[in-house]
Every structure is written in C-alpha cells, then in structure tokens.
Design a protein around this motif. Structure first.
Motif, PDB file in Angstrom:
ATOM      1  N   MET A 268     -10.017  23.564  -1.260  1.00  0.00           N
ATOM      2  CA  MET A 268      -9.297  22.308  -1.020  1.00  0.00           C
ATOM      3  C   MET A 268      -8.003  22.563  -0.251  1.00  0.00           C
ATOM      4  O   MET A 268      -7.414  21.629   0.294  1.00  0.00           O
TER       5      MET A 268
ATOM      6  N   THR B 244      -2.191  14.180  -1.815  1.00  0.00           N
ATOM      7  CA  THR B 244      -2.635  14.810  -0.565  1.00  0.00           C
ATOM      8  C   THR B 244      -4.111  15.181  -0.658  1.00  0.00           C
ATOM      9  O   THR B 244      -4.843  15.086   0.323  1.00  0.00           O
ATOM     10  N   ALA B 245      -4.558  15.570  -1.875  1.00  0.00           N
ATOM     11  CA  ALA B 245      -5.969  15.925  -2.036  1.00  0.00           C
ATOM     12  C   ALA B 245      -6.865  14.698  -1.900  1.00  0.00           C
ATOM     13  O   ALA B 245      -8.082  14.837  -1.774  1.00  0.00           O
ATOM     14  N   LEU B 246      -6.279  13.505  -1.923  1.00  0.00           N
ATOM     15  CA  LEU B 246      -7.066  12.290  -1.687  1.00  0.00           C
ATOM     16  C   LEU B 246      -7.006  11.870  -0.209  1.00  0.00           C
ATOM     17  O   LEU B 246      -7.374  10.753   0.142  1.00  0.00           O
ATOM     18  N   GLY B 247      -6.497  12.769   0.639  1.00  0.00           N
ATOM     19  CA  GLY B 247      -6.546  12.489   2.072  1.00  0.00           C
ATOM     20  C   GLY B 247      -5.367  11.699   2.597  1.00  0.00           C
ATOM     21  O   GLY B 247      -5.434  11.108   3.670  1.00  0.00           O
ATOM     22  N   ILE B 248      -4.266  11.669   1.822  1.00  0.00           N
ATOM     23  CA  ILE B 248      -3.103  10.893   2.252  1.00  0.00           C
ATOM     24  C   ILE B 248      -1.988  11.847   2.660  1.00  0.00           C
ATOM     25  O   ILE B 248      -1.617  12.743   1.901  1.00  0.00           O
ATOM     26  N   ASP B 249      -1.474  11.662   3.874  1.00  0.00           N
ATOM     27  CA  ASP B 249      -0.372  12.497   4.348  1.00  0.00           C
ATOM     28  C   ASP B 249       0.917  11.923   3.778  1.00  0.00           C
ATOM     29  O   ASP B 249       1.547  11.063   4.378  1.00  0.00           O
TER      30      ASP B 249
ATOM     31  N   GLU C 271       4.553  10.778  -9.091  1.00  0.00           N
ATOM     32  CA  GLU C 271       3.945  11.364 -10.290  1.00  0.00           C
ATOM     33  C   GLU C 271       3.291  12.706 -10.007  1.00  0.00           C
ATOM     34  O   GLU C 271       3.462  13.654 -10.763  1.00  0.00           O
ATOM     35  N   ASP C 272       2.490  12.788  -8.960  1.00  0.00           N
ATOM     36  CA  ASP C 272       1.769  14.030  -8.668  1.00  0.00           C
ATOM     37  C   ASP C 272       1.446  14.053  -7.176  1.00  0.00           C
ATOM     38  O   ASP C 272       0.468  13.479  -6.727  1.00  0.00           O
TER      39      ASP C 272
ATOM     40  N   GLY D 112      -6.556  14.176 -12.771  1.00  0.00           N
ATOM     41  CA  GLY D 112      -5.644  13.613 -11.768  1.00  0.00           C
ATOM     42  C   GLY D 112      -5.409  12.123 -11.899  1.00  0.00           C
ATOM     43  O   GLY D 112      -5.292  11.422 -10.896  1.00  0.00           O
TER      44      GLY D 112
ATOM     45  N   VAL E 235      -4.100  20.152   3.285  1.00  0.00           N
ATOM     46  CA  VAL E 235      -4.905  19.565   2.201  1.00  0.00           C
ATOM     47  C   VAL E 235      -5.420  18.171   2.592  1.00  0.00           C
ATOM     48  O   VAL E 235      -6.616  17.882   2.457  1.00  0.00           O
ATOM     49  N   HIS E 236      -4.515  17.305   3.082  1.00  0.00           N
ATOM     50  CA  HIS E 236      -4.961  15.936   3.362  1.00  0.00           C
ATOM     51  C   HIS E 236      -5.956  15.897   4.517  1.00  0.00           C
ATOM     52  O   HIS E 236      -6.841  15.043   4.571  1.00  0.00           O
TER      53      HIS E 236
ATOM     54  N   PRO F  17     -10.310  17.148 -10.013  1.00  0.00           N
ATOM     55  CA  PRO F  17      -9.649  18.259 -10.702  1.00  0.00           C
ATOM     56  C   PRO F  17      -9.967  18.288 -12.194  1.00  0.00           C
ATOM     57  O   PRO F  17     -10.406  17.289 -12.751  1.00  0.00           O
TER      58      PRO F  17
ATOM     59  N   PRO G 228      -7.114   5.934  -2.312  1.00  0.00           N
ATOM     60  CA  PRO G 228      -7.547   6.861  -1.256  1.00  0.00           C
ATOM     61  C   PRO G 228      -8.163   6.144  -0.061  1.00  0.00           C
ATOM     62  O   PRO G 228      -8.770   5.075  -0.227  1.00  0.00           O
TER      63      PRO G 228
ATOM     64  N   ASP H  34      -7.947  18.393 -14.627  1.00  0.00           N
ATOM     65  CA  ASP H  34      -7.084  17.511 -15.429  1.00  0.00           C
ATOM     66  C   ASP H  34      -7.316  16.038 -15.083  1.00  0.00           C
ATOM     67  O   ASP H  34      -6.626  15.168 -15.573  1.00  0.00           O
TER      68      ASP H  34
ATOM     69  N   ALA I   2      -9.309  16.711   3.075  1.00  0.00           N
ATOM     70  CA  ALA I   2      -9.869  15.539   2.395  1.00  0.00           C
ATOM     71  C   ALA I   2     -10.427  14.557   3.427  1.00  0.00           C
ATOM     72  O   ALA I   2     -11.497  13.968   3.239  1.00  0.00           O
TER      73      ALA I   2
ATOM     74  N   LEU J  46      -5.335  23.942  -1.738  1.00  0.00           N
ATOM     75  CA  LEU J  46      -4.233  23.751  -2.681  1.00  0.00           C
ATOM     76  C   LEU J  46      -3.635  25.065  -3.170  1.00  0.00           C
ATOM     77  O   LEU J  46      -2.613  25.058  -3.845  1.00  0.00           O
TER      78      LEU J  46
ATOM     79  N   MET K 103      -1.927  15.852  -5.793  1.00  0.00           N
ATOM     80  CA  MET K 103      -3.164  15.069  -5.988  1.00  0.00           C
ATOM     81  C   MET K 103      -3.283  13.994  -4.900  1.00  0.00           C
ATOM     82  O   MET K 103      -4.383  13.730  -4.412  1.00  0.00           O
TER      83      MET K 103
ATOM     84  N   TYR L  58      -3.181   8.779 -12.792  1.00  0.00           N
ATOM     85  CA  TYR L  58      -1.763   8.415 -12.721  1.00  0.00           C
ATOM     86  C   TYR L  58      -1.411   7.393 -13.792  1.00  0.00           C
ATOM     87  O   TYR L  58      -2.109   6.391 -13.944  1.00  0.00           O
TER      88      TYR L  58
ATOM     89  N   TRP M 240     -11.925  15.799  -4.116  1.00  0.00           N
ATOM     90  CA  TRP M 240     -11.345  16.672  -5.149  1.00  0.00           C
ATOM     91  C   TRP M 240     -11.410  15.994  -6.507  1.00  0.00           C
ATOM     92  O   TRP M 240     -10.824  14.932  -6.711  1.00  0.00           O
TER      93      TRP M 240
ATOM     94  N   ARG N  38     -13.491   7.737  -7.824  1.00  0.00           N
ATOM     95  CA  ARG N  38     -12.482   7.732  -6.757  1.00  0.00           C
ATOM     96  C   ARG N  38     -12.987   8.469  -5.507  1.00  0.00           C
ATOM     97  O   ARG N  38     -12.840   7.970  -4.389  1.00  0.00           O
ATOM     98  N   VAL N  39     -13.601   9.652  -5.699  1.00  0.00           N
ATOM     99  CA  VAL N  39     -14.066  10.389  -4.516  1.00  0.00           C
ATOM    100  C   VAL N  39     -15.334   9.776  -3.920  1.00  0.00           C
ATOM    101  O   VAL N  39     -15.558   9.855  -2.718  1.00  0.00           O
TER     102      VAL N  39
ATOM    103  N   ARG O  40       0.838  -1.199   0.000  1.00  0.00           N
ATOM    104  CA  ARG O  40       0.000   0.000   0.000  1.00  0.00           C
ATOM    105  C   ARG O  40       0.879   1.258   0.000  1.00  0.00           C
ATOM    106  O   ARG O  40       0.620   2.214  -0.719  1.00  0.00           O
TER     107      ARG O  40
ATOM    108  N   MET P 148     -14.285   7.051  -1.755  1.00  0.00           N
ATOM    109  CA  MET P 148     -13.781   7.558  -0.468  1.00  0.00           C
ATOM    110  C   MET P 148     -14.920   7.851   0.500  1.00  0.00           C
ATOM    111  O   MET P 148     -14.693   7.994   1.691  1.00  0.00           O
TER     112      MET P 148
END
Lengths: 295, 230
Positions: free
Chosen positions: B48, A185-190, A179-180, B86, B70-71, B82, B100, B84, B74, B50, A183, B88, B80, B143-144, A169, B147
């Motif tokens: 958010m 962190t915006a998914l709630g991951i520190d 990669e990004d 987001g 930010v996290h 976005p 997530p 683009d 969330a 950001l 994004m 991967y 979020w 994805r959201v 994980r 979550m």
C-alpha cells in the motif's frame, strides 16, 4: 451584580479573541501535525492590514462600512500570507518537525522585524468605530460594545467552521484527516491539498482576531501577535489538539478565569491560566475533547 | 496483476521482510499465512506504500508503482482494509461510504452495498466507532468495494469475529472475486482461508517458506500447522 456581568462579558470578549486565534492553530495541528509558531504573524498581518487600509485604501475608513472594508482587506491579507507560508515554507517540510518549528519560529521573528522596519516599534493608534466605544446597559452593567462585536464575530466563525466541517466534502476529508491521516490517504485522497486550505482558514480567523483585537485594545504593535499566540496555544492544548469545539470551550474557560482572577487579584490571572493548563494536562492530557475536529 | 519482487523491509534496525517475491493473478484470492510477527501486516503495508523503510519493487498491472505515493496507489485500484478497520469516530456510516473517491471501473452502488450489508443501512446515521467489531469490518470492506478497488489488501478481516460473521466475510470476498476483484488476504484461520482463497503463501521470519494450493493444503496440513504454531 453589574460587576459580574461586566467581567463576564469582557471575559467572553477575550475568549472570542483566543478562540479566533486557537481555531486555526487547532485545525492546522490536528490535520497537518504542524506546530505553527508563525500563526501570530497572520494575526499581526490582519491587524496592520486593517490599520493600513483604514487610512489608505480608497473606500475604506475608520468607521461604518469603511471600517468593515478595512477589516475585510486585513483578513484577505492574513489569508493570503497564511496560504503562501504553507505553500512555500511548510510544504517541503512535512513530517520534519524540528525544521518546521525552526522555520515557523524564525518566520514569526522575521515578521515582527519586518513590521518594525516598516511602521516602527511603537504602538500605533488603531481605528475604533464610534459604535464600538459606546456603552450598552445589560442587567445594570454598562458594557462597551466592542465586547459584543468580538463575541458575535467568534460565534459566527465557530458556526461557519462547524457547518463547513459538517456539510462540505472537503470538511469531511478534514474531519477524517484530523483523526487518522494515513487511512485517508489509503482511501485515495491527497490530504495535503486540504492543508493549504486549512492554513488559509486559520490565517483568516487569526487575521480577524488581529483586526478586532486592535479595536478592543485601541492600538497595535509588531509584537502584539506573539503575546496572543501564547494564549492561543494554551487554549489549543486545553481544548484537545485538533478540536474546534474544544478550542471554543477552552477559550471561554481561559477568558473568564483570567478576567475574574485579575479583578480580585490583579496580575494573577495569567498565572491561573497556566495553572489551569497544568491541571488539565495532569488530569486529562488529551484535552477537553481529544483529537476530534468537531466534537 | 500484482507482483512483488525482492521486497525487504525494516522496523528500525530489525529486518522484518527478507527478499519476498510473490504474485497474485487478476481475480485470484491469495492468502498470506504465518505466525504473529512473521511480517504479514508489514508486507501488506509495503504494497500500500504505508511502510517507509523498504527496498524491492511492487508492480500493478505491469506498471512499477514502487515510487508512487499512498493515495496514488489507491487511485490505481488498491483497496486498503486494515486490521484495525480504520473507522472514524466523527464520521457516520453513511459518510464513510461517501468519503473515498471512485477509483475503479465497477464501483458498488449504495444500493448494492446496502443489499449486501443490511446492517450498514439501518445504522447509516451512527458514528462508525459505535458499530460492533463485525459491523466495522463490513464497513471497511464496503468502503473499498464502493470505491471500485480492483485489488483488495485485507489484513485479518475475520479476526475476533463470531463464526456467523466469518461466514459473511467469506461470502463477501467470494462475491467480490466473482466480480473479478483480486484479493491479497492476511489470514491466520487456515480453514477459512481454504474456503475463499485459490492459493496460499506461508511467511516465516520475513521469508516466503511455502506456497500451497487448496489440494496441497490438506495433504500438508501437519507441516503447515507446525509452522503456524497451532
């Protein structure tokens, strides 16, 4: 033919050392955007830790399982130092690039000075288990066994890193973070929690490079880490900042090029490596694979 | 539910948001309309966390989350999506849906996601960037929802999509709304906005210059289209 085989295996042995140094650098840069000039210190800590343990640690020694124990001790030292460096010095400075460079450069200089103060500036004879000095015949060439040790260690580390990135994980978080990061962190991951781990993994690989590089060279000195680090950085840039597999390809290219050129024109190998770096930067500035942890 | 007070934001020297106040009630879908460069995306990014250079306050469920990272936002339920998408390149579709953490009381199960987005099931082993634009948009929404986010911040989810896919995005948003999810939606397509949203804010040069509900929007269409430059 036997010369080609010997040069190839020696080049791959060197490539293995470069890869061990570069894999950690690549992950740290890819995930945390930290240019870690103190990475050579982790390598020196691994080398000196192994050297010290082989003479002083109960059960450890210069041959057999005693040497394995000494290497494990060296690698643990490198891992702990790397994790502490991240927690204490780097963590307060994320997204402050100039300060990071100053701190890591300063730390690498201080590390050399500390090693010199503790064990002197002169090279120390390094324990070399008997087996590593014996020769194995491969296609007519008599190849020192330490080459196989280096190559084997690098292959195991590469396979282990890829499995870790692919099947765990935290590996998933690291791949996404390389990669990004925003994004993730915006998914709630520190994602910063993964930074310490990546530093520790990089420190362990570098310390292993230090421990095994000592076997290859026969001696260690306080400045040994910095010179290998330069090639580590070149490999990271050629491979694509942040890519473990790219670092492996680039390490092989750099190691082989250096060996073969040095054989035909002694001393030109390093210049050719820098020329290769320049060509890659001109033709493919993103490196062989681009900024992607596992491809 | 979500309340923004006195929000101002800058890109370097240039001020892009000026003292914006808005609110979205629980279970409401609210759109932000405006021309390109009006500050819509920056506003979502500020909510958010950001966007760095901002003043003002963001409240979620009565709590001031302005100082939250930010996290942490969330984890409080902000989802979020976005512009683009987001996605991967190194993660498969399936990995996107497991990456997530669950943050809300009612996360969608994988079965629910696959039932609502069949394409994500058939392409679960593909790298996400190999999906079509529409599929990537579905993935960003899935994805959201997976979550269990309670407030979706969607930045132009219909941009560049075919009319059929726009309809599908609409259906997903209406379905989320029916389950009590709150949505703040940046949208240029007014006709689409009226099919999913309850209210609309019009943003121009970083200010809220209009506030419409769906009955207003038809009577004031000319005014609105003039603002949007259409």
């Amino acid at each position: 033919m036997s010369t080609v085989v010997l040069l190839t295996l020696t080049g791959l042995g060197l490539a293995a050392l470069y890869f061990l140094v570069a894999s950690g650098l690549a992950l740290v840069f890819g995930l945390a955007d930290v240019l870690n000039f103190a990475h050579g210190l982790f390598l020196s800590v691994g080398a000196y830790g192994t050297w010290w343990a082989s003479g002083n640690l109960p059960g450890a020694g210069a041959s057999g399982w005693g040497f394995v124990l000494a290497v494990i001790f060296g690698v643990v030292c490198g891992t702990v130092v790397a994790a502490l460096v991240e927690l204490v010095l780097i963590r307060p400075l994320y997204s402050r690039t100039i300060e990071q460079v100053l701190v890591t450069v300063g730390l690498s200089l201080a590390g050399v000075a500390l090693l010199q103060a503790s064990w002197g500036a002169d090279p120390r004879t390094y324990p070399r288990p008997q087996w590593t000095q014996e020769l194995t015949e491969v296609a007519g060439a008599r190849v020192p066994n330490d080459r196989f040790l280096l190559i084997g260690a690098a292959v195991i580390v590469l396979a282990g890193l890829l499995a870790f990135l692919k099947f765990t994980r935290i590996g998933l978080v690291i791949r996404a973070g390389v990669e990004d990061r925003s994004m993730v962190t915006a998914l709630g991951i520190d994602v910063r929690r993964a930074f310490t781990l990546v530093f520790a993994i990089g420190g362990a690989a570098a310390a292993l490079a230090g421990a095994l590089g000592g076997v290859y060279a026969g001696s260690i000195s306080p400045t040994g880490g910095s010179s290998l680090l330069i090639f580590g950085f070149i490999v990271v840039v050629i491979g694509g900042m942040g890519s473990v597999v790219g670092a492996a390809y680039a390490a092989v290219a750099v190691g082989l090029l250096q060996q073969f050129v040095n054989y035909t024109s002694p001393g030109l190998g390093d210049i050719c490596v820098v020329a290769l770096l320049a060509i890659v930067l001109l033709i493919r500035p993103q490196g062989i694979t681009g900024k992607v942890a596992t491809s | 539910m979500l309340r923004i007070e006195g929000l101002s934001a800058w890109h370097g020297e240039a001020q892009v948001l000026r003292d914006v106040d808005l609110f979205v009630e629980r279970g409401e879908v609210v759109t932000l309309c405006g021309r390109n460069g009006a500050g819509k995306t920056t506003l979502l990014r500020c909510v958010m966390g950001l966007h760095g250079n901002q003043t003002g306050a963001v409240h979620l469920d009565g709590d001031d989350i302005t100082a939250r990272k930010v996290h942490q936002r969330a984890r409080r339920g902000l989802g979020w999506v976005p512009d683009d998408r987001g996605a991967y390149a190194t993660l498969t579709v399936a990995e996107h849906l497991t990456l997530p953490p669950v943050v809300g009381p009612a996360p969608w199960s994988l079965e629910q996601v696959h039932e609502a987005f069949p394409a994500l099931y058939t392409r679960r082993a593909s790298p996400a960037t190999k999906l079509s634009g529409g599929e990537q948009q579905m993935l960003a929404l899935a994805r959201v929802l997976r979550m269990g986010a309670t407030v979706l911040l969607c930045d132009e989810p219909t941009e560049g999509l075919s009319p059929l896919l726009v309809q599908q995005v609409g259906e997903i948003l209406r379905r989320a709304k029916a389950l009590g999810v709150t949505v703040l939606l940046v949208e240029q397509n007014i006709h689409f906005a009226t099919t999913v949203a309850d209210r609309h804010y019009l943003l121009a040069e970083g200010r809220i210059v209009g506030h419409f509900d769906n009955t207003d929007i038809h009577s004031r269409e000319a005014d609105l289209l003039a603002h949007l430059g259409i």
